[in-house]
Design a protein around this motif. Sequence first.
Motif, short mmCIF file in Angstrom:
data_model
loop_
_atom_site.label_atom_id
_atom_site.label_comp_id
_atom_site.label_asym_id
_atom_site.label_seq_id
_atom_site.Cartn_x
_atom_site.Cartn_y
_atom_site.Cartn_z
N LYS A 167 0.84 -1.20 0.00
CA LYS A 167 0.00 0.00 0.00
C LYS A 167 0.87 1.24 0.00
CE LYS A 167 -3.05 3.18 1.74
NZ LYS A 167 -2.78 4.55 2.16
N TYR A 168 0.68 2.09 -0.99
CA TYR A 168 1.34 3.38 -1.03
C TYR A 168 0.41 4.36 -1.72
CZ TYR A 168 4.82 7.03 -1.71
OH TYR A 168 5.48 8.22 -1.69
N GLY A 169 0.05 5.42 -1.03
CA GLY A 169 -0.91 6.38 -1.57
C GLY A 169 -2.28 5.74 -1.71
N GLN A 170 -2.94 6.05 -2.80
CA GLN A 170 -4.26 5.48 -3.06
C GLN A 170 -4.17 4.11 -3.72
OE1 GLN A 170 -6.24 8.54 -5.40
NE2 GLN A 170 -7.30 9.29 -3.60
N LYS A 171 -2.99 3.67 -4.10
CA LYS A 171 -2.84 2.43 -4.86
C LYS A 171 -2.47 1.28 -3.95
CE LYS A 171 -0.16 0.57 -8.77
NZ LYS A 171 0.86 0.91 -9.79
N TRP A 172 -3.29 0.24 -3.97
CA TRP A 172 -3.02 -1.01 -3.28
C TRP A 172 -2.73 -2.07 -4.35
CZ3 TRP A 172 -4.59 -1.87 2.15
CH2 TRP A 172 -5.12 -0.72 2.76
N VAL A 173 -1.75 -2.91 -4.11
CA VAL A 173 -1.48 -4.02 -5.01
C VAL A 173 -1.52 -5.32 -4.22
CG1 VAL A 173 -0.08 -2.61 -6.56
CG2 VAL A 173 1.04 -3.90 -4.74
N ARG A 174 -1.96 -6.34 -4.89
CA ARG A 174 -2.05 -7.67 -4.28
C ARG A 174 -1.42 -8.67 -5.26
NH1 ARG A 174 -7.38 -10.70 -1.90
NH2 ARG A 174 -6.63 -12.83 -2.04
N THR A 175 -0.43 -9.39 -4.79
CA THR A 175 0.21 -10.39 -5.64
C THR A 175 -0.70 -11.61 -5.76
OG1 THR A 175 1.35 -11.51 -3.83
CG2 THR A 175 2.44 -9.61 -4.83
N ARG A 176 -0.35 -12.48 -6.67
CA ARG A 176 -1.08 -13.74 -6.77
C ARG A 176 -0.76 -14.61 -5.55
NH1 ARG A 176 3.58 -14.47 -9.49
NH2 ARG A 176 4.58 -16.51 -9.41
N THR A 177 -1.63 -15.53 -5.25
CA THR A 177 -1.43 -16.45 -4.14
C THR A 177 -0.67 -17.67 -4.63
OG1 THR A 177 -3.48 -15.73 -3.08
CG2 THR A 177 -2.57 -17.86 -2.39
N VAL A 178 0.46 -17.95 -3.98
CA VAL A 178 1.22 -19.16 -4.27
C VAL A 178 0.69 -20.25 -3.34
CG1 VAL A 178 3.49 -20.23 -4.32
CG2 VAL A 178 3.22 -17.84 -4.99
N VAL A 179 0.11 -21.26 -3.93
CA VAL A 179 -0.62 -22.27 -3.17
C VAL A 179 0.34 -23.29 -2.57
CG1 VAL A 179 -2.44 -24.02 -3.30
CG2 VAL A 179 -2.61 -21.93 -4.66
N ASP A 180 0.12 -23.56 -1.29
CA ASP A 180 0.77 -24.68 -0.60
C ASP A 180 2.30 -24.61 -0.74
OD1 ASP A 180 0.93 -26.92 0.94
OD2 ASP A 180 0.47 -28.34 -0.65
N SER A 181 2.88 -23.51 -0.28
CA SER A 181 4.32 -23.35 -0.36
C SER A 181 4.81 -22.56 0.84
CB SER A 181 4.73 -22.63 -1.66
OG SER A 181 6.12 -22.39 -1.68
N LEU A 182 5.88 -23.05 1.46
CA LEU A 182 6.51 -22.33 2.56
C LEU A 182 7.66 -21.45 2.08
CD1 LEU A 182 6.60 -25.18 5.24
CD2 LEU A 182 4.87 -23.41 4.90
N ALA A 183 7.94 -21.49 0.79
CA ALA A 183 8.96 -20.61 0.19
C ALA A 183 8.42 -20.09 -1.14
CB ALA A 183 10.27 -21.35 0.00
N PRO A 184 7.35 -19.29 -1.12
CA PRO A 184 6.72 -18.83 -2.37
C PRO A 184 7.63 -17.85 -3.12
CG PRO A 184 5.76 -17.71 -0.50
CD PRO A 184 6.69 -18.74 0.07
N ARG A 185 7.49 -17.86 -4.43
CA ARG A 185 8.19 -16.91 -5.30
C ARG A 185 7.15 -16.22 -6.17
NH1 ARG A 185 12.79 -19.80 -8.51
NH2 ARG A 185 13.21 -17.63 -9.10
N TRP A 186 7.07 -14.90 -6.05
CA TRP A 186 6.11 -14.12 -6.83
C TRP A 186 6.78 -13.45 -8.02
CZ3 TRP A 186 5.99 -13.53 -1.35
CH2 TRP A 186 4.91 -14.14 -0.73
N ASN A 187 7.88 -12.74 -7.78
CA ASN A 187 8.58 -12.02 -8.84
C ASN A 187 7.65 -11.10 -9.61
OD1 ASN A 187 11.44 -12.84 -8.73
ND2 ASN A 187 10.64 -14.89 -9.11
N GLU A 188 6.94 -10.28 -8.88
CA GLU A 188 6.03 -9.30 -9.47
C GLU A 188 6.55 -7.90 -9.14
OE1 GLU A 188 1.93 -9.94 -8.59
OE2 GLU A 188 2.10 -12.12 -8.64
#
Length: 1010
Positions: free
Chosen positions: A629-650
């Motif tokens: 969250k910064y300013g009026q813009k919120w971003v939400r990454t995709r959900t990495v399912v069933d992982s204790l070491a998720p990688r988003w790279n977004e």
Amino acid sequence: MHNNGKEKLVVEVVAAHNLMPKDGEGSSSPFVEVEFENQRQRTQVKYRDLNPVWNEKLVFHVNDVVDLPYRTIEVNVFNEKRSNNSRNFLGKVRVSGSSIAREGEEVPQLYTLDKRSLFSHVRGELSLKLYLSTKEEVKQVINGGGGGSGVVVSKKNKKMQQQGGNLAVQKQMGQENNKMGSGLQNQAHLKPVEPGPGDIKPVVITAIPGPVIPAAASGGGLNLHGGVNGGHIRGGFSNDYALKETSPHLGGLNNDKTSSTYDLVEQMQYLYVRIVKAKEISVFGGGEVVAEVKLGNYKGITKRVSLGNAEWDQVFAFSKDCIQSSVVEVFVKESNKDEFLGRVWFDLNEVPKRVPPDSQLAPQWYRMEDKKGERAKCGEVMVSIWFGTQADEAFAEAWHSKAANVHLDGLCSIKSKVYLSPKLWYLRVGVIEAQDVVLGDKGASMNMMRYPELFAKVQVGNQVLRTRIASPTGNRSLSNPCWNDDLMFVVAEPFEDYLLITVEDRLAPNRDEVVGRVILPIVNIERRFDDKLVVSRWFNLDTHYSNPNDSKSVVRFASRIHLRASLEGGYHVLDEATMYSSDVRPTAKQLWKPHIGVLEVGILGATNLMPMKIKEGKGGSTDAYCVAKYGQKWVRTRTVVDSLAPRWNEQYTWEVFDPCTVISIGLFDNSRVDKSMVAGSANRDTRIGKVRIRLSTLETDRVYTHAYPLLMLHPSGVKKMGELHLAVRFSCANLFNVLHMYATPLLPKMHYVQPLSVSQLDSLRYQAMNVVSSRLSRSEPPLGREVVEYMLDHDSHMWSMRKSKANFLRLTNFLAWFVAMSRLLETLRTWNKPVYSTLFLTVFTVLVLIPELIIPCILLTTAALGLWRYRSRPRHPPHMDTRLSYAESVHPDELDEEFDSFPTSRSAEIVRMRYDRLRSVAGRIQTVVGDLATQGERFQALLSWRDPRATFLFVILCLLAAFGFYLVPIRWVVALGGLYYLRPPKFRNRLPSSAVSFFKRLPTNADSML
């Protein structure tokens, strides 16, 4: 950059100590099983030994050494039961790849065995050596993919297990494939695994049924309330809560021009398959058809469409590290039937590669074939297929192969999205007076016995405020009350609410009677952008709303109310804590100034996450996603399912209008992925941790890559929930504009011309937070209220003994400067150090004889000190500090008080009243102490180089002022300063001075507090 098969990971299992007896005879027969990147090996069994010694080396292939810090090694200790060929769990250890040493530098590390679940009985320690080697060779291992034991076996046993694996593969492939397709897939799955250039693909993946070992997936002790047993990672780290600098393989730092748009994240390769539509399909009796994309063991199915309108236009994305076949197949089937109507397949070696900003690949018609391979009557399907990265436009809306087990209702909740907060306005309603108020029936009957107690109640949505009760005066009648009260509300665009003003008469405590009302649409209220008063207006009060039979047309007399209502566009509506504010612009866009820079954040991934839920058959797991969250813009990454070491790279980008702002990044566990949890009532996403980064502490155009510890405070104490890997860059085109912002007021002009009280700001912030959370919860996928409240620090004002002690320690740390100066002065006065005392006396004498040198010497010394401390400036952005937050040594009873509800849950009424009063008063004291500490820390920030631009500006000003004071006689300076300080109010400005504005923009340690 791959490993090319040279470096191997060596896990040397040394010994174990004080294991739990599990054989029923006071002993155990332990062995150790190690799993790393779908490779599993085990040691020999030490029969009837609670303190076994193995000294065995287990060697594993490493796909990519660069990714090693993001990987984890799972080590499980089991007891072998020879009676029924089963095993008992003795403990587990999870080791981060960042703690792996080089060959020759390895040392034994002692790890405490952790539980697998709440009900596990575990004790003891395990000694391991982990290092990278180029000399060791990997023994051939059978990978069960979730079913097999993964032990090193003999040739005879290996042959038997291969036969069982072949049967499992053939059974899984189904009966709908023809001979050619089956042959291709059998060849892809059953060929021997050769250690190729850095890639080792598992023989069988998790889609094949097999017995599941929960210990391999749990990854840590689990607490159903979000806590974790032993929230520390044992061994290996001297300070587990510290910030760690990382070296990820970013796209823009390796001269790879194909990833220039995503230069703060690592490239992730995907195979994209777009299914557009089909035609000329013949189905007996009509019905619905679906398209199915199959790649190895992964299978994606489109939505159902009618035969007459067979259009899907859906994209499927398969991660390149999950590709286990050289052929991708597209089937068209009737819904709820296994037999396909037509099929088309593609060789992956012939698939083109697309790199944005190239236009999307045009889909083409392909003639399908039936089971016999004939293409005469099967129809055509429009498909496009290509290799791409996460920079592809289709990435956000694509179905991902790693979400294959997510139910249909939960698919929308795992996609990445960008949200915008609603545009918030302050609504000021000035209730001035009323005329000719006619009392109600109940009030008229009681009029001979009392004075009417009239007040106005104003309601906007669920916000309700009341004026004071009009007091009787000698020059006004009782039917003409006067209030002159200003009431403030928070409203959001588009304006759908109405402003309801009612005049009420208080007959008795908790008993009011409405004597008139007026309803005004908010959209018609005048907007103002400065302090000029809007024109007040009279409105007729409706007194016949209670009786619909009364005709309003015959009423020639009406009560009136005098109002002054305006939408305030000159204020900034605070919806987050002031010290963590990410935006200070006014509401009206006409008052905005051009942006001064750009903030880019690459959310790379997380490591060592603690399991937040238990899934049936899988043990502990986490479905993690990030919210920034910064300013009026919120971003939400995709959900990495069933992982204790998720990688988003977004990667995401924000425009920056003020450098003295904070970006907040939170990590949550998605509760909408599991269908059983969605069906339940408790559908709340669990907090994992949060990171705050102040932009003014970042150097311009520098890329910061760090692993931030995710720290959470639980009733049992502070716990590390994992690490969040980020890449952050703040860039600006004109440094002068950034430096100029330090001399401008922090908030818009209206906050100083017509300031709001502290109590008003607190109430309005709470209302703004409710408006934002209600709007974002109506998005798709919704951003839950618990997520918004956590990101906006909704409970930052609550009383906490821990926070009070932490703020007091911050204050004492600032006062320690003055204590040290007084001690130094006392040392010089007592001549404990004669050389220093002589030097000080000489300087003092010179300055007394030549007073013109006093201020230049002080400023030059300050500037020299600032330049000297430039060498020891902070190299990393600040992070959550457990010691500063007083979270490590807090008493359990104080934590219990901090997590107590408000009002308190105490049973005794008297205790509850006193306790609530104490907490309310102490909360204000806590705020005052925190503000005092903040002011002191801003003085320290002048020369700390924590905000490099501010310190640079201050040092330059000190140098210039030193020469200025040297050229101008001190007598003139003192005279002009006194005249300026005592100037008449006519020559003063209500806005704060540039010096005060500069001081309020300096960073403090508040950013690092939990």
